[in-house]
Design a protein around this motif. Structure first.
Motif, PDB file in Angstrom:
ATOM      1  N   ALA A   1      14.838  28.719 -30.681  1.00 48.46           N
ATOM      2  CA  ALA A   1      15.758  28.771 -31.832  1.00 48.46           C
ATOM      3  C   ALA A   1      16.851  29.813 -31.647  1.00 48.46           C
ATOM      4  O   ALA A   1      17.977  29.633 -32.136  1.00 48.46           O
ATOM      5  N   HIS A   2      16.553  30.903 -30.946  1.00 45.70           N
ATOM      6  CA  HIS A   2      17.529  31.981 -30.780  1.00 45.70           C
ATOM      7  C   HIS A   2      18.394  31.818 -29.530  1.00 45.70           C
ATOM      8  O   HIS A   2      19.201  32.704 -29.224  1.00 45.70           O
ATOM      9  N   ALA A   3      18.218  30.718 -28.798  1.00 41.09           N
ATOM     10  CA  ALA A   3      19.127  30.332 -27.708  1.00 41.09           C
ATOM     11  C   ALA A   3      19.193  31.346 -26.571  1.00 41.09           C
ATOM     12  O   ALA A   3      20.243  31.528 -25.964  1.00 41.09           O
ATOM     13  N   LEU A   4      18.066  31.998 -26.257  1.00 43.09           N
ATOM     14  CA  LEU A   4      18.046  32.998 -25.187  1.00 43.09           C
ATOM     15  C   LEU A   4      17.028  32.649 -24.107  1.00 43.09           C
ATOM     16  O   LEU A   4      16.336  33.534 -23.576  1.00 43.09           O
ATOM     17  N   ALA A   5      16.926  31.374 -23.758  1.00 41.08           N
ATOM     18  CA  ALA A   5      15.959  30.968 -22.741  1.00 41.08           C
ATOM     19  C   ALA A   5      16.190  31.698 -21.418  1.00 41.08           C
ATOM     20  O   ALA A   5      15.243  32.048 -20.710  1.00 41.08           O
ATOM     21  N   GLY A   6      17.453  31.948 -21.076  1.00 42.75           N
ATOM     22  CA  GLY A   6      17.765  32.616 -19.819  1.00 42.75           C
ATOM     23  C   GLY A   6      17.505  34.107 -19.831  1.00 42.75           C
ATOM     24  O   GLY A   6      17.426  34.731 -18.768  1.00 42.75           O
ATOM     25  N   ALA A   7      17.347  34.690 -21.001  1.00 42.22           N
ATOM     26  CA  ALA A   7      17.103  36.136 -21.093  1.00 42.22           C
ATOM     27  C   ALA A   7      15.634  36.474 -20.923  1.00 42.22           C
ATOM     28  O   ALA A   7      15.292  37.609 -20.568  1.00 42.22           O
TER      29      ALA A   7
ATOM     30  N   GLU B   1       3.518  29.898 -31.264  1.00 45.06           N
ATOM     31  CA  GLU B   1       4.541  29.455 -32.207  1.00 45.06           C
ATOM     32  C   GLU B   1       5.938  29.485 -31.584  1.00 45.06           C
ATOM     33  O   GLU B   1       6.910  29.875 -32.225  1.00 45.06           O
ATOM     34  N   ALA B   2       6.037  29.030 -30.339  1.00 46.37           N
ATOM     35  CA  ALA B   2       7.334  29.010 -29.663  1.00 46.37           C
ATOM     36  C   ALA B   2       8.368  28.201 -30.445  1.00 46.37           C
ATOM     37  O   ALA B   2       9.565  28.491 -30.394  1.00 46.37           O
ATOM     38  N   TYR B   3       7.898  27.180 -31.179  1.00 41.55           N
ATOM     39  CA  TYR B   3       8.801  26.313 -31.952  1.00 41.55           C
ATOM     40  C   TYR B   3       8.652  26.553 -33.447  1.00 41.55           C
ATOM     41  O   TYR B   3       9.027  25.707 -34.263  1.00 41.55           O
ATOM     42  N   GLY B   4       8.098  27.697 -33.824  1.00 39.69           N
ATOM     43  CA  GLY B   4       7.791  27.968 -35.219  1.00 39.69           C
ATOM     44  C   GLY B   4       8.976  27.937 -36.154  1.00 39.69           C
ATOM     45  O   GLY B   4       8.835  27.588 -37.334  1.00 39.69           O
ATOM     46  N   GLU B   5      10.166  28.298 -35.654  1.00 38.44           N
ATOM     47  CA  GLU B   5      11.345  28.325 -36.530  1.00 38.44           C
ATOM     48  C   GLU B   5      11.726  26.935 -37.038  1.00 38.44           C
ATOM     49  O   GLU B   5      12.413  26.811 -38.061  1.00 38.44           O
ATOM     50  N   PHE B   6      11.288  25.892 -36.332  1.00 39.05           N
ATOM     51  CA  PHE B   6      11.651  24.530 -36.718  1.00 39.05           C
ATOM     52  C   PHE B   6      10.601  23.881 -37.624  1.00 39.05           C
ATOM     53  O   PHE B   6      10.770  22.738 -38.040  1.00 39.05           O
ATOM     54  N   ALA B   7       9.518  24.601 -37.908  1.00 43.08           N
ATOM     55  CA  ALA B   7       8.398  24.040 -38.659  1.00 43.08           C
ATOM     56  C   ALA B   7       8.462  24.434 -40.129  1.00 43.08           C
ATOM     57  O   ALA B   7       9.029  25.466 -40.505  1.00 43.08           O
ATOM     58  N   ALA B   8       7.829  23.621 -40.970  1.00 47.84           N
ATOM     59  CA  ALA B   8       7.777  23.902 -42.403  1.00 47.84           C
ATOM     60  C   ALA B   8       6.686  24.913 -42.741  1.00 47.84           C
ATOM     61  O   ALA B   8       6.741  25.565 -43.781  1.00 47.84           O
TER      62      ALA B   8
END
Length: 360
Positions: free
Chosen positions: A217-223, A187-194
């Motif tokens: 969704a949390h904008a921390l790809a580099g972390a 669910e890497a993209y789960g925040e964008f799903a209904a």
């Protein structure tokens, strides 16, 4: 023994892993147990990087459990989703004997990790329908049964096609394969799903696992902070298989800051913006004469088939817009995957393809 342990490699069920200095649980004020430098580096900047980090930081562990609404004992913090995928394959699949089930086109790391472990890859391709892409869950279950699979990977929303796997299908697979395989829902993209997270099914299905990440969704790809949600017995095994110190201290601090209430409020606002922009860009691309098809998506991206994909790709590059070329994937020889950016980013994209207004 928890039932899920029957699915773990027998040689790893009692494996204790490496007993790092930080796993001892000891506390004190003078640290002389890990052969660290007693002085921070002159380049440290107050980060305290001369000390090894906690393998599973308690504060972040608690925050992620709260974020995903699961008990803390069901959470393993990982280096993004990639590490969790690798740990699952190594812990569950015997090299040269066991298999994983994939539903291509899908995220490429499942196949990469399987190959590195010498696990067979059983493919059950998605079906391209008039309503969008669809998963044949009965074929997935049958293929897993026939092929002796230990893992079934279900990406929901799927990357790159954007559809979700219905919860009923996820639960049906978990029930049907309870004595044979772990069903992993990414669910890497789960925040964008209904659709609600499959994590709510975990208490009823010990052979179900859910992957989450702070990268999207949390904008921390580099972390590089992700989480695996699963049965506590499986979590304990994977902790012993994982690297001794997988989580850099600055990444942990960034994640903790990102999970504070004010930051989460802003994240939710941005998610709503992405969803609105996804709908706008979908409509604009679907109306373009050079577009064969733009698929509906519940991720933060759109999969688009072009009449001349090479021409579209080059036009976008000429405008400084970089998208993902999917033409090397089976069945996607005319497709590009386009991430949803800011309003200005999306205007630049549409202008380069001959639709919409030019950016200000």
């Amino acid at each position: 023994m928890s039932d899920v342990l029957d699915l773990v490699r027998e040689d790893l069920r009692q494996f204790a892993g490496y007993a790092s200095a930080r796993r001892s649980g000891l506390t004190g004020s003078v640290w002389l147990n890990a052969n660290e430098s007693p002085w921070p580096s002159p380049a440290d900047g107050g980060l305290g990087l001369n000390r090894y980090p906690d393998p599973q930081p308690a504060a972040l562990h608690a925050e992620l459990a709260a974020l995903y609404a699961v008990d803390e004992e069901r959470v393993l913090i990982s280096r993004g989703s990639d590490e969790a995928i690798d740990l699952l394959v190594r812990a569950l699949c015997r090299a040269g004997r066991d298999a994983v089930v994939l539903a291509p086109p899908t995220f490429g790391m499942y196949a990469v990790c399987a190959r590195l472990q010498d696990a067979r890859r059983i493919e059950v391709p998605l079906i391209d329908t008039a309503d969008g892409w669809a998963l044949d869950i009965d074929a997935v279950i049958a293929s897993a049964r026939d092929g002796g699979a230990r893992i079934v990977f279900l990406c929901s929303p799927n990357n790159p096609t954007g559809e979700v796997v219905p919860r009923e299908a996820i639960e049906r697979a978990a029930v049907a394969l309870a004595d044979q395989a772990v069903v992993v829902v990414d669910e890497a993209y789960g925040e964008f799903a209904a659709q609600d997270s499959a994590a709510t099914l975990l208490p009823s299905h010990p052979n179900l696992a859910v992957l989450r990440t702070l990268s999207k969704a949390h904008a921390l790809a580099g972390a590089r902070i992700g989480a695996l949600l699963a049965d506590p017995a499986l979590i304990r095994v994977l902790r012993n298989v994982a690297a001794p110190y997988p989580l850099p201290s600055p990444s942990v601090r960034a994640a903790l800051a990102a999970l504070q209430p004010a930051t989460l409020d802003e994240t939710r606002r941005r998610i709503a913006c992405v969803i609105a922009e996804r709908q706008r860009v979908f409509a604009a691309l679907s109306a373009l004469p050079g577009v064969r098809r733009c698929y509906p998506s519940q991720g933060n991206f759109l999969l688009v088939r072009f009449v001349e994909a090479e021409l579209a790709f080059r036009r976008l590059l000429a405008a400084g817009v970089v998208v993902r070329d999917m033409r090397g994937y089976p069945g996607l020889g005319d497709a590009l995957r386009i991430s949803i950016g800011t309003v200005q980013d999306n205007d630049t994209l549409l202008a380069a393809l001959g639709a919409g207004r030019a950016p200000a």
